[in-house]
Design an enzyme around this catalytic site. Sequence first.
Site, PDB file in Angstrom:
ATOM      1  N   ASP A  19       4.665  -6.367   9.360  1.00 54.30           N
ATOM      2  CA  ASP A  19       5.749  -6.071  10.315  1.00 54.30           C
ATOM      3  C   ASP A  19       5.714  -7.021  11.493  1.00 54.30           C
ATOM      4  OD1 ASP A  19       6.870  -4.025   8.866  1.00 54.30           O
ATOM      5  OD2 ASP A  19       5.745  -2.435   9.878  1.00 54.30           O
TER       6      ASP A  19
ATOM      7  N   ARG B 136       0.846  -1.197   0.000  1.00 54.93           N
ATOM      8  CA  ARG B 136       0.000   0.000   0.000  1.00 54.93           C
ATOM      9  C   ARG B 136       0.875   1.238   0.000  1.00 54.93           C
ATOM     10  NH1 ARG B 136      -4.786   0.308   4.217  1.00 54.93           N
ATOM     11  NH2 ARG B 136      -3.063   0.724   5.645  1.00 54.93           N
TER      12      ARG B 136
ATOM     13  N   ASP C 293       0.311  -3.428  12.055  1.00 58.74           N
ATOM     14  CA  ASP C 293       0.784  -3.800  10.711  1.00 58.74           C
ATOM     15  C   ASP C 293       1.120  -5.291  10.700  1.00 58.74           C
ATOM     16  OD1 ASP C 293       2.639  -4.351   8.505  1.00 58.74           O
ATOM     17  OD2 ASP C 293       2.546  -2.199   8.164  1.00 58.74           O
TER      18      ASP C 293
ATOM     19  N   THR D 287      -1.334   7.472  -0.495  1.00 56.20           N
ATOM     20  CA  THR D 287      -2.633   7.287  -1.177  1.00 56.20           C
ATOM     21  C   THR D 287      -3.394   6.066  -0.649  1.00 56.20           C
ATOM     22  OG1 THR D 287      -1.713   5.831  -2.861  1.00 56.20           O
ATOM     23  CG2 THR D 287      -1.641   8.211  -3.327  1.00 56.20           C
TER      24      THR D 287
HETATM   25  C1  PRP Z   1      -1.289  -4.872   4.232  1.00 54.61           C
HETATM   26  C2  PRP Z   1      -2.121  -6.152   4.324  1.00 54.61           C
HETATM   27  C3  PRP Z   1      -2.912  -6.101   3.036  1.00 54.61           C
HETATM   28  C4  PRP Z   1      -3.149  -4.615   2.856  1.00 54.61           C
HETATM   29  C5  PRP Z   1      -4.561  -4.329   3.275  1.00 54.61           C
HETATM   30  O1  PRP Z   1      -0.206  -5.058   3.427  1.00 54.61           O
HETATM   31  O2  PRP Z   1      -1.360  -7.302   4.488  1.00 54.61           O
HETATM   32  O3  PRP Z   1      -2.211  -6.631   1.927  1.00 54.61           O
HETATM   33  O4  PRP Z   1      -2.224  -3.937   3.714  1.00 54.61           O
HETATM   34  O5  PRP Z   1      -4.870  -3.002   3.041  1.00 54.61           O
HETATM   35  P1  PRP Z   1      -5.963  -2.545   2.001  1.00 54.61           P
HETATM   36  O6  PRP Z   1      -7.158  -3.404   2.211  1.00 54.61           O
HETATM   37  O7  PRP Z   1      -6.217  -1.104   2.388  1.00 54.61           O
HETATM   38  O8  PRP Z   1      -5.382  -2.641   0.624  1.00 54.61           O
HETATM   39  P2  PRP Z   1       0.919  -3.931   3.243  1.00 54.61           P
HETATM   40  O9  PRP Z   1       0.595  -3.068   2.061  1.00 54.61           O
HETATM   41  O10 PRP Z   1       1.150  -3.217   4.534  1.00 54.61           O
HETATM   42  O11 PRP Z   1       2.172  -4.763   2.807  1.00 54.61           O
HETATM   43  P3  PRP Z   1       3.023  -5.846   3.637  1.00 54.61           P
HETATM   44  O12 PRP Z   1       2.165  -7.059   3.818  1.00 54.61           O
HETATM   45  O13 PRP Z   1       4.174  -6.086   2.733  1.00 54.61           O
HETATM   46  O14 PRP Z   1       3.425  -5.247   4.951  1.00 54.61           O
HETATM   47  N1  URA Z   2      -2.596  -3.408   6.793  1.00 50.29           N
HETATM   48  C1  URA Z   2      -2.236  -3.839   8.035  1.00 50.29           C
HETATM   49  O1  URA Z   2      -1.268  -4.597   8.170  1.00 50.29           O
HETATM   50  N2  URA Z   2      -2.956  -3.433   9.077  1.00 50.29           N
HETATM   51  C2  URA Z   2      -4.020  -2.601   8.959  1.00 50.29           C
HETATM   52  O2  URA Z   2      -4.659  -2.280   9.978  1.00 50.29           O
HETATM   53  C3  URA Z   2      -4.366  -2.157   7.663  1.00 50.29           C
HETATM   54  C4  URA Z   2      -3.642  -2.582   6.603  1.00 50.29           C
END
Ligand code: PRP
Ligand code: URA
Length: 212
Positions: free
Chosen positions: A206, A107, A203, A111
């Site tokens: 993380d 994400r 997160d 944005t």
């Molecule tokens: C997180 C999560 C989803 C996304 C959800 O991933 O694991 O993929 O955010 O958010 P959305 O519904 O608003 O799209 P992130 O982009 O943080 O990546 P990561 O798993 O690599 O930390």
């Molecule tokens: N992605 C995450 O990992 N946590 C949230 O709460 C939203 C998006």
Amino acid sequence: MDKNANVVIMEHPLIKHKISILRKKETGTNEFRKIVEEIAMLMGYEAMSDLPLEDVEVETPIEKCHTPMIDGKKVAVVPILRAGLGMVSGILALVPAAKIGHIGLYRDETTHEPVEYYCKLPEQIDERLVIVVDPMLATGGSAVAAVDFIKKHGGKNIKFMSIIAAPEGVELLAKTHPDVQLYVGNLDRELNENAYICPGLGDAGDRIFGTK
Ligand code: PRP
Ligand code: URA
């Protein structure tokens, strides 16, 4: 949020209990990973309750018989990277022969739109049950982009599993892809101004990978 037949919210006490452990900020990486895997397995059990069975002939120590089996190779697990990777082993514990695809999305911090960086799906995706896994369904942008990609490559029978979802994400996915059956461990209250789920668990990526 309207009731939607394509959205299954888990009610099992084991799932609720394990999600509460994930929420605690003091839960460390090791335990967090293990519990994500366990929840994925419990949710996968539910999501695969309609897998087709085929009668096969086997020989017991007593006699030959026809008995139902699934064809695990017809299942594809597709994690949304990174956090979805934490759920794969839970599904594979149930269906070890499943194929695995990967959809790399992150994400954008301002944005909150998903940005694609790597996608690879197993062959003959049109013939498989595709189970997309991601612990968090927040705005729904990543889920919609992942399903768009799978459909563009021929996927037809798609299920989506998330451990925690916000109403905004459930609505967007259900509206954009009404044919996709969605399994949610818990439906949380809302998104905050940074598009994080409240109360959520922070997160997920993380916390699974220990990167913060
Ligand atoms: C997180 C999560 C989803 C996304 C959800 O991933 O694991 O993929 O955010 O958010 P959305 O519904 O608003 O799209 P992130 O982009 O943080 O990546 P990561 O798993 O690599 O930390
Ligand atoms: N992605 C995450 O990992 N946590 C949230 O709460 C939203 C998006």
